[in-house]
Design an enzyme around this catalytic site. Structure first.
Site, PDB file in Angstrom:
ATOM      1  N   GLY A 189      -6.657 -11.850   3.777  1.00 34.22           N
ATOM      2  CA  GLY A 189      -8.100 -11.976   3.959  1.00 34.22           C
ATOM      3  C   GLY A 189      -8.607 -11.679   5.351  1.00 34.22           C
ATOM      4  O   GLY A 189      -9.627 -12.250   5.765  1.00 34.22           O
ATOM      5  N   ASN A 203      -3.886  -7.720  -8.385  1.00 33.70           N
ATOM      6  CA  ASN A 203      -2.887  -6.761  -8.837  1.00 33.70           C
ATOM      7  C   ASN A 203      -1.749  -7.472  -9.567  1.00 33.70           C
ATOM      8  O   ASN A 203      -1.407  -8.600  -9.244  1.00 33.70           O
ATOM      9  CB  ASN A 203      -2.345  -5.946  -7.657  1.00 33.70           C
ATOM     10  CG  ASN A 203      -1.120  -6.575  -7.011  1.00 33.70           C
ATOM     11  OD1 ASN A 203       0.014  -6.391  -7.486  1.00 33.70           O
ATOM     12  ND2 ASN A 203      -1.330  -7.337  -5.933  1.00 33.70           N
ATOM     13  N   ARG A 204      -1.216  -6.789 -10.546  1.00 39.90           N
ATOM     14  CA  ARG A 204       0.007  -7.238 -11.210  1.00 39.90           C
ATOM     15  C   ARG A 204       0.937  -6.030 -11.357  1.00 39.90           C
ATOM     16  O   ARG A 204       1.428  -5.696 -12.430  1.00 39.90           O
ATOM     17  CB  ARG A 204      -0.308  -7.886 -12.567  1.00 39.90           C
ATOM     18  CG  ARG A 204      -1.202  -7.102 -13.500  1.00 39.90           C
ATOM     19  CD  ARG A 204      -1.268  -7.765 -14.883  1.00 39.90           C
ATOM     20  NE  ARG A 204      -2.113  -7.045 -15.819  1.00 39.90           N
ATOM     21  CZ  ARG A 204      -3.384  -7.332 -16.057  1.00 39.90           C
ATOM     22  NH1 ARG A 204      -3.988  -8.336 -15.418  1.00 39.90           N
ATOM     23  NH2 ARG A 204      -4.071  -6.623 -16.950  1.00 39.90           N
ATOM     24  N   ASN A 253       4.169 -11.436  -9.555  1.00 38.14           N
ATOM     25  CA  ASN A 253       4.178 -10.450 -10.633  1.00 38.14           C
ATOM     26  C   ASN A 253       5.560 -10.077 -11.150  1.00 38.14           C
ATOM     27  O   ASN A 253       5.682  -9.206 -12.005  1.00 38.14           O
ATOM     28  CB  ASN A 253       3.445  -9.188 -10.171  1.00 38.14           C
ATOM     29  CG  ASN A 253       2.024  -9.492  -9.747  1.00 38.14           C
ATOM     30  OD1 ASN A 253       1.326 -10.241 -10.414  1.00 38.14           O
ATOM     31  ND2 ASN A 253       1.610  -8.940  -8.626  1.00 38.14           N
ATOM     32  N   PHE A 299       6.262  -4.644  -8.729  1.00 40.49           N
ATOM     33  CA  PHE A 299       7.284  -3.945  -7.938  1.00 40.49           C
ATOM     34  C   PHE A 299       7.576  -2.545  -8.491  1.00 40.49           C
ATOM     35  O   PHE A 299       8.729  -2.141  -8.640  1.00 40.49           O
ATOM     36  CB  PHE A 299       8.590  -4.743  -7.881  1.00 40.49           C
ATOM     37  CG  PHE A 299       8.570  -5.962  -7.006  1.00 40.49           C
ATOM     38  CD1 PHE A 299       7.471  -6.279  -6.220  1.00 40.49           C
ATOM     39  CD2 PHE A 299       9.664  -6.812  -6.964  1.00 40.49           C
ATOM     40  CE1 PHE A 299       7.458  -7.413  -5.417  1.00 40.49           C
ATOM     41  CE2 PHE A 299       9.671  -7.946  -6.161  1.00 40.49           C
ATOM     42  CZ  PHE A 299       8.567  -8.260  -5.384  1.00 40.49           C
ATOM     43  N   ASN A 306      11.009 -10.477   0.180  1.00 38.57           N
ATOM     44  CA  ASN A 306       9.866 -10.861  -0.651  1.00 38.57           C
ATOM     45  C   ASN A 306      10.349 -11.745  -1.798  1.00 38.57           C
ATOM     46  O   ASN A 306      11.000 -11.276  -2.726  1.00 38.57           O
ATOM     47  CB  ASN A 306       9.177  -9.605  -1.199  1.00 38.57           C
ATOM     48  CG  ASN A 306       7.864  -9.918  -1.890  1.00 38.57           C
ATOM     49  OD1 ASN A 306       7.556 -11.081  -2.182  1.00 38.57           O
ATOM     50  ND2 ASN A 306       7.083  -8.898  -2.161  1.00 38.57           N
ATOM     51  N   LYS A 361       4.088   1.802  -0.949  1.00 40.22           N
ATOM     52  CA  LYS A 361       5.233   1.206  -1.633  1.00 40.22           C
ATOM     53  C   LYS A 361       6.522   2.013  -1.466  1.00 40.22           C
ATOM     54  O   LYS A 361       7.614   1.448  -1.439  1.00 40.22           O
ATOM     55  CB  LYS A 361       4.940   1.066  -3.132  1.00 40.22           C
ATOM     56  CG  LYS A 361       3.891   0.023  -3.465  1.00 40.22           C
ATOM     57  CD  LYS A 361       3.622   0.010  -4.972  1.00 40.22           C
ATOM     58  CE  LYS A 361       2.641  -1.091  -5.330  1.00 40.22           C
ATOM     59  NZ  LYS A 361       3.196  -2.435  -5.106  1.00 40.22           N
ATOM     60  N   ASN A 399      10.182  -3.961   3.171  1.00 42.14           N
ATOM     61  CA  ASN A 399       9.996  -5.150   2.344  1.00 42.14           C
ATOM     62  C   ASN A 399      10.858  -5.001   1.092  1.00 42.14           C
ATOM     63  O   ASN A 399      10.717  -4.037   0.354  1.00 42.14           O
ATOM     64  CB  ASN A 399       8.511  -5.281   1.982  1.00 42.14           C
ATOM     65  CG  ASN A 399       8.181  -6.569   1.255  1.00 42.14           C
ATOM     66  OD1 ASN A 399       8.676  -6.813   0.170  1.00 42.14           O
ATOM     67  ND2 ASN A 399       7.313  -7.366   1.855  1.00 42.14           N
ATOM     68  N   LEU A 427       0.837  -1.197   0.000  1.00 44.32           N
ATOM     69  CA  LEU A 427       0.000   0.000   0.000  1.00 44.32           C
ATOM     70  C   LEU A 427       0.876   1.253   0.000  1.00 44.32           C
ATOM     71  O   LEU A 427       0.727   2.127  -0.846  1.00 44.32           O
ATOM     72  CB  LEU A 427      -0.939  -0.004   1.208  1.00 44.32           C
ATOM     73  CG  LEU A 427      -2.108   0.975   1.148  1.00 44.32           C
ATOM     74  CD1 LEU A 427      -2.921   0.791  -0.121  1.00 44.32           C
ATOM     75  CD2 LEU A 427      -3.008   0.826   2.361  1.00 44.32           C
ATOM     76  N   ASN A 455       1.664 -14.111   0.984  1.00 41.34           N
ATOM     77  CA  ASN A 455       1.507 -13.175  -0.116  1.00 41.34           C
ATOM     78  C   ASN A 455       0.181 -13.451  -0.829  1.00 41.34           C
ATOM     79  O   ASN A 455      -0.640 -14.240  -0.357  1.00 41.34           O
ATOM     80  CB  ASN A 455       2.694 -13.311  -1.080  1.00 41.34           C
ATOM     81  CG  ASN A 455       3.080 -11.994  -1.726  1.00 41.34           C
ATOM     82  OD1 ASN A 455       2.223 -11.240  -2.180  1.00 41.34           O
ATOM     83  ND2 ASN A 455       4.370 -11.712  -1.795  1.00 41.34           N
ATOM     84  N   THR A 456      -0.029 -12.816  -1.979  1.00 42.04           N
ATOM     85  CA  THR A 456      -1.240 -13.042  -2.764  1.00 42.04           C
ATOM     86  C   THR A 456      -1.210 -14.417  -3.429  1.00 42.04           C
ATOM     87  O   THR A 456      -0.165 -15.056  -3.531  1.00 42.04           O
ATOM     88  CB  THR A 456      -1.384 -11.960  -3.845  1.00 42.04           C
ATOM     89  OG1 THR A 456      -0.186 -11.945  -4.644  1.00 42.04           O
ATOM     90  CG2 THR A 456      -1.578 -10.593  -3.221  1.00 42.04           C
ATOM     91  N   THR A 458      -6.198  -5.407   1.829  1.00 48.04           N
ATOM     92  CA  THR A 458      -7.423  -5.315   1.038  1.00 48.04           C
ATOM     93  C   THR A 458      -8.610  -4.878   1.884  1.00 48.04           C
ATOM     94  O   THR A 458      -9.438  -4.072   1.438  1.00 48.04           O
ATOM     95  CB  THR A 458      -7.719  -6.665   0.360  1.00 48.04           C
ATOM     96  OG1 THR A 458      -6.590  -7.027  -0.445  1.00 48.04           O
ATOM     97  CG2 THR A 458      -8.945  -6.587  -0.518  1.00 48.04           C
TER      98      THR A 458
END
Length: 366
Positions: free
Chosen positions: A305, A118-119, A185, A122, A180, A73, A147, A71, A255-256, A327
């Protein structure tokens, strides 16, 4: 209420990435105004509950609810996020060199599924500008994790050079660091989670952290690894063994996901990482597996989540010492943090726990 009635309809009428930038820029601007931080605290600050205060790696956390990476970044709104009740936050993912990320559009809302895809790839300003942002923040009121990742153009066989560069450039500014290796992505990044690649990378990261500590003094800073939720049970077991052997301080799960199970929204076919409600149970199961594999000896930050206090509590009982949201903040607004903390306090007391540390991993003891 203010967010859901006024701010959210406006933001959700905009392109998701434009809304993202507006939010970050707005928080940054408000925190710079005279009385801005006090205004944010007055609206959203979380009371300090002794039962929720904890300490990990020698770092105090006023409450266990943090902001996940992705969020903020570029560490532009640290003061703003620090003023709305978070117990800690991550900035980044940052890479050594600035990079634009993937082509637009690259961020999608899935309201029916209460999710995001999201893609981004970075996209960030690089370590030098992030260092400037963190320096300008001044004295911080909550712990901030940095991160770190590798540039897209850096081949995996040289990935350790990028992670080392991030640590060297930002060591003075982070309270702890997060490696990370699990974003879907950046091409081939997730392959760094396995085998000799993982072992070699973590050895290099640990070596650089120790070197920076020797050169710059102070307390040693912890480093954690963020892993993907899309792992088979045997992969989790092997990965955890490698992570424990490396001597890192903890794991962030997760992660996602690249799974699209059960989605209904028209954007469900978009490439990228899925976050939000569809990840709730999957990430909790992963935390449970990691805690069991490490016998509770390696701290876990649970992410994925979390929308309600019960979601957060389930992750804590599965083995997480801290939790993170992203999210849900988009869908629920900043009042979410207070609701989570108040709800956690109620659930702790209901189960007869006097402190949050008693609940950590309690699902394994029932």
């Amino acid at each position: 209420m203010l967010y859901k009635k006024i701010a959210k309809p406006i933001l959700f009428s905009m392109d998701p990435e434009k809304a993202h930038h507006l939010t970050i820029d707005g928080l940054h601007a408000v925190s710079k105004f005279p009385g801005g931080k006090e205004l944010l605290r007055g609206l959203y600050a979380v009371p300090e509950y002794p039962e929720l205060r904890t300490e990990l790696w020698g770092i105090p956390f006023a409450n266990p609810v943090g902001l996940a990476a992705g969020l903020d970044k570029n560490a532009k709104a640290v003061t703003g996020f620090s003023s709305i009740g978070f117990g800690f936050m991550e900035v980044g993912t940052v890479t050594p060199k600035p990079q634009a990320g993937n082509e637009l559009p690259r961020l999608f809302r899935l309201p029916e599924d209460v999710a995001l895809i999201n893609r981004m790839g970075f996209n960030n300003v690089g370590i030098e500008t992030m260092a400037q942002h963190l320096q300008e923040t001044g004295k911080r009121t909550i712990p901030v994790a940095v991160n770190i990742g590798k540039n897209k153009a850096t081949p995996n066989e040289h990935a350790e050079d990028d992670y080392r560069a991030c640590i060297r450039g930002l060591y003075n500014y982070g309270d702890f660091f997060v490696v990370n290796i699990s974003s879907p992505n950046t091409p081939d990044l997730r392959s760094l989670q396995h085998g000799d690649d993982l072992s070699r990378l973590l050895d290099a990261v640990q070596e650089e952290m120790k070197l920076q500590h020797q050169q710059k003094g102070g307390a040693a800073k912890p480093v954690l690894v963020k892993i993907a939720p899309d792992l088979r049970e045997e992969e989790v077991s092997y990965m955890v063994q490698t992570i424990v052997k490396s001597g890192v301080s903890g794991i962030i799960a997760s992660n996602t996901t690249i799974s699209r199970d059960g989605l209904t929204h028209r954007h469900k076919g978009e490439m990228g990482g899925l976050s939000g409600r569809p990840l709730t149970e999957r990430s909790t199961r992963l935390i449970h597996s990691i805690y069991a594999a490490t016998e509770g000896k390696l701290p876990i930050i649970g992410s994925g989540g979390i929308f309600t206090a019960q979601d957060a509590y389930d992750k804590i009982c599965a083995g997480a010492s801290l939790v993170e949201v992203y999210t849900a903040l988009i869908y629920e607004g900043p009042g979410l943090i207070r609701h989570l903390n108040e709800g956690l306090l109620t659930l702790l007391r209901k189960d007869g726990f006097k402190h949050i540390t008693e609940a950590v991993g309690s699902a394994h003891r029932r």
